[in-house]
Design an enzyme around this catalytic site. Structure first.
Site, mmCIF file in Angstrom:
data_model
loop_
_atom_site.group_PDB
_atom_site.id
_atom_site.type_symbol
_atom_site.label_atom_id
_atom_site.label_comp_id
_atom_site.label_asym_id
_atom_site.label_seq_id
_atom_site.Cartn_x
_atom_site.Cartn_y
_atom_site.Cartn_z
ATOM 1 N N GLU A 1 0.797 -1.232 0.000
ATOM 2 C CA GLU A 1 0.000 0.000 0.000
ATOM 3 C C GLU A 1 0.823 1.272 0.000
ATOM 4 O O GLU A 1 0.453 2.258 -0.612
ATOM 5 C CB GLU A 1 -0.931 0.066 1.231
ATOM 6 N N ASP B 1 -1.940 -5.091 3.694
ATOM 7 C CA ASP B 1 -2.018 -5.420 5.128
ATOM 8 C C ASP B 1 -2.867 -6.660 5.390
ATOM 9 O O ASP B 1 -3.807 -6.961 4.644
ATOM 10 C CB ASP B 1 -2.595 -4.231 5.907
ATOM 11 N N ASP C 1 -5.540 -7.742 6.845
ATOM 12 C CA ASP C 1 -6.878 -7.605 7.417
ATOM 13 C C ASP C 1 -7.893 -7.516 6.282
ATOM 14 O O ASP C 1 -7.547 -7.654 5.107
ATOM 15 C CB ASP C 1 -6.958 -6.381 8.341
ATOM 16 N N GLU D 1 -9.476 -4.989 5.046
ATOM 17 C CA GLU D 1 -9.202 -3.876 4.139
ATOM 18 C C GLU D 1 -8.073 -4.241 3.184
ATOM 19 O O GLU D 1 -8.141 -3.978 1.985
ATOM 20 C CB GLU D 1 -8.834 -2.638 4.965
ATOM 21 N N TYR E 1 1.668 -5.839 13.367
ATOM 22 C CA TYR E 1 0.534 -5.103 12.799
ATOM 23 C C TYR E 1 -0.324 -4.500 13.904
ATOM 24 O O TYR E 1 -0.659 -5.166 14.894
ATOM 25 C CB TYR E 1 -0.295 -6.028 11.920
ATOM 26 N N ARG F 1 -3.430 -3.106 13.852
ATOM 27 C CA ARG F 1 -4.902 -3.189 13.873
ATOM 28 C C ARG F 1 -5.288 -4.625 14.203
ATOM 29 O O ARG F 1 -5.364 -5.478 13.331
ATOM 30 C CB ARG F 1 -5.492 -2.744 12.528
ATOM 31 N N HIS G 1 -4.827 -11.818 14.109
ATOM 32 C CA HIS G 1 -3.410 -11.496 14.188
ATOM 33 C C HIS G 1 -2.900 -11.708 15.604
ATOM 34 O O HIS G 1 -3.645 -12.023 16.517
ATOM 35 C CB HIS G 1 -3.162 -10.032 13.800
#
Length: 699
Positions: A9, A82, A84, A86, A297, A299, A344
């Site tokens: 990203e 990432d 997740d 998203e 990570y 989140r 995670h």
């Protein structure tokens, strides 16, 4: 010649990963999402099974061309967004644009950006997980339906520029409800009695505990009865209880607990915490070591720790602190929250061997403070329990019982590294040792002073960012990635303002919530919103169909919209006229609501665009020039500070709130300050300081 293209990203992440993978890989950044729903329309075909109409995000043309050109030069494409929902959706959109097969093993995920973790991830690429993508799509479409259906209604009936959203509306409702609780609160009187006692040369305090069946003192008359009994009585030790108590460490951070603790200890806003954490995750240049991702990570709602990280922590603790500081069995923090996705690990340093002091020269001040917080919390989470020796002494004076409680740290354990903060300053102060002299049953002690105090119960506290995040998490509202943007949005929309670091609803916020309560109660219903989050989790796990979940929601929502369209009355928000006159055109100023609260704007807008801040005079004489008055101001970032009204002739400023009386020692300005024990008053010019004020929250 490179034979693989890797897409992440951000440029920072691309730079870090590129160093690990070598020349056979081209690493490019997509700069986040490349496709999204259009802003100009709802972009969802409700009657076609909620089919989304994705468009390329404006400004991404050159990036997409660069990615497509790079794609033609390689044999293999890896999508390393990432780990997740998203990130999975970003990968899915990229795969669609680059025409990758659904069956291609192109998805690479890693929880930490370290050389070993990245190389291991590229050994086991997988297919894009459509369940994760569908969960993200369902959330995006759900929020789009709520936002784009209710918002135009609010524009028409209340005011242009308003918005509604599932999570943000519940957050504003919590703040609104708390403000109503505070307004409706009726204080109740209560009293305390503190006895200052001495055993030999050692002095200590004991507090009133009971008199017969009476445990609480409600009136001054009851206090006078106790005082009369004490005048005729000696204090005698009636019971001594000593015991050993263990205190366990807090688990390593998850997103919400990191945001809360960073607010308490570092005074970081949630958005700032996540921004700095992103920098630490994506990689920092550590000189000879190169660019390294310093944390996992950020989140996550899982407290799980990998066996490798746990073993590294064990070796570090044994070497640094000794065997006594490591528990008999390694600590395991299992999933406690039923809503946790557990996708995670917890937030931890990528290597515990990188001590904060060893790498501080490579970090900014904010990066170092946040990394130190994460590092200390993780190390402490793996350490032995602290052992406290506690002593409880009951003393009788006739029919009255007083109680003294003391404790000392017998073995610090994890507390040698880190102790969790608290929203209640009184609770924080409990970490300090409070020793009692050696006492035994039958001992007579000397009465030095009896101090009765009148108190009044206090209303529930307003939400700070930390308290609000905690409340949303406990209720199952939102997920790790939603807290920071939600808090930012409700402020930008003018629904809430921040006063003394606490949220208060604005008039606009109250008005919108009242309309939502009447016409869209399910959107504000905590249980309904929490259940929707659970449904999204079930979609991710492949247990529910995303179209079915949206259909069930929209069936009742559509009916609510029809009723609201017909029955919601148009509300006229009249600007409140001030007594101030615009110096440019002669019209009155009116009060307006901005991002940082109310301000004054000329009523002649748009012909006259003059604005000015609302000045709050503290009534305190400026200690800098001794001529002006100290007034409340706001910085460009919205932070309150105090300065002289003669600025720029006098440049005195203070972040601390002035007290409306002079220092009794030198006559200069007193200000309120705060530490973990509570609020105290201190002079800006001399060493005068007053004892901490009584805490608002009753124990």
């Amino acid at each position: 010649m490179a034979d693989s293209l890797v897409i992440v990203e951000s440029p920072a992440k691309a730079k870090t990963i590129s160093k690990y993978l070598g020349s056979k890989y081209i690493v490019k950044a997509s700069m986040g999402h490349i496709r999204d729903l259009p802003k100009s329309q709802i972009g969802v075909e409700v009657k076609k099974n909620f089919e989304p109409k994705y468009i390329t995000i404006r400004g991404k043309g050159s990036i997409l061309k660069e990615l497509k050109d790079a794609r033609k030069k390689v044999k293999k494409v890896y999508l390393a967004a990432d780990p997740d929902r998203e990130g999975e959706a970003i990968a899915w959109h990229l795969a669609h644009y680059l025409e990758l097969s659904d069956q291609e093993d192109c998805r690479v995920v890693f929880n930490e950006i370290t050389k070993q973790a990245v190389k291991d991830a590229f050994k086991t690429p997988r297919k894009i997980n459509k369940d994760l993508v569908n969960a993200q799509q369902a959330r995006r479409i759900l929020d789009r339906l709520v936002g784009y259906k209710i918002s135009p209604l609010l524009w028409k009936k209340v005011k242009k520029g308003l918005s509604a959203g599932r999570v943000q509306s519940v957050a504003v409702k919590l703040i609104y409800d708390r403000e109503n609780e505070i307004k409706a609160f009726v204080p109740e009187e209560y009293w305390s009695i503190t006895a200052k006692l001495a055993a030999g040369k050692a002095e200590f305090e004991a507090k009133f505990f009971s008199s017969g069946e009476k445990k609480e003192l409600k009136t001054e008359a009851e206090v006078n009865e106790i005082l009369a009994a004490l005048n005729k009585s000696e204090f005698v030790v009636s019971e001594v209880r000593e015991k050993e108590r263990q205190r366990n460490p807090s688990p390593p951070f998850i997103t919400s607990s990191l945001q809360q603790e960073a607010a308490r200890k570092l005074n970081f806003r949630a958005a700032k915490t996540m921004s700095v954490a992103q920098q630490l995750y994506e990689g920092i240049d550590l000189g000879s070591e190169g660019t390294v991702g310093l944390i996992t990570y950020m989140r996550t709602d899982s407290t799980r720790i990998s066996p490798v990280a746990q073993e590294e922590a064990r070796e570090y603790i044994l070497q640094k602190y000794g065997e006594a500081y490591y528990p008999e069995t390694p600590r395991s923090y299992l999933k406690k929250n039923a809503n946790a996705q557990d996708a995670h690990e917890a937030i931890r340093p990528s290597s515990v061997l990188r001590e904060p002091d060893q790498i501080k020269e490579y970090l900014s001040r904010d990066q170092l403070r946040l990394y130190k917080l994460i590092w200390e919390r993780f190390v402490a989470s793996q350490m032995a329990s602290a052992v406290m020796d506690t002593m409880t002494v009951d003393l009788t004076a006739g029919p009255v019982v007083f109680r003294a409680v003391g404790s000392k740290i017998k073995f610090p354990g994890f507390m040698k590294v880190y102790v969790e903060g608290s929203d209640d300053a009184a609770a924080d102060s409990g970490d300090e040792e409070k020793l009692l002299p050696p006492l035994k049953q039958g001992d007579h002690v000397i009465k030095k002073q009896i101090d009765p105090k009148q108190h009044f119960t206090q209303p529930p506290p307003r939400y700070t960012e930390a308290r609000l995040v905690k409340a949303l998490e406990e209720m199952g509202i939102g997920r790790p990635s939603t807290y920071a943007p939600t808090l930012e949005t409700i402020q930008k929309r003018g629904y809430v303002a921040i006063e003394d670091k606490k949220f208060v609803p604005t008039e606009l916020g109250e008005l919108v919530i009242q309309q939502m309560i009447e016409f869209f109660p399910e959107i504000l219903d905590v249980e309904f919103t929490a259940q929707m989050e659970e449904d999204l989790d079930h979609i991710e796990e492949g247990k529910e169909d995303w179209v079915q979940v949206l259909s069930e929601f929209y069936e009742s929502f559509e009916k609510r919209l029809e009723v609201a369209e017909e029955e919601m009355e148009k509300v006229e928000i009249q600007d409140e006229v001030s007594d101030d006159i615009c110096e440019k055109c002669g019209n009155h100023f009116v009060y307006k609501m901005g991002r940082f609260g109310k301000f004054l704007a000329c009523s002649g807008f748009p012909d006259c665009r003059n604005t000015k801040p609302i000045v709050k005079n503290t009534g305190v004489t400026c200690p800098g020039c001794h001529k002006g008055q100290i007034i409340e101001r706001r910085s460009k970032k919205g932070r309150i500070f105090y300065g002289c009204d003669r600025y720029p002739d006098c440049e005195f400023v203070s972040w601390d709130k002035p007290v409306d009386r002079p220092c009794p020692k030198c006559g200069s300005m007193l200000v309120e300050k705060r530490n973990k024990s509570g609020t105290f008053i201190q002079c800006v010019a001399c060493d005068y300081r007053e004892e901490a004020k009584e805490e608002q929250d009753r124990d």
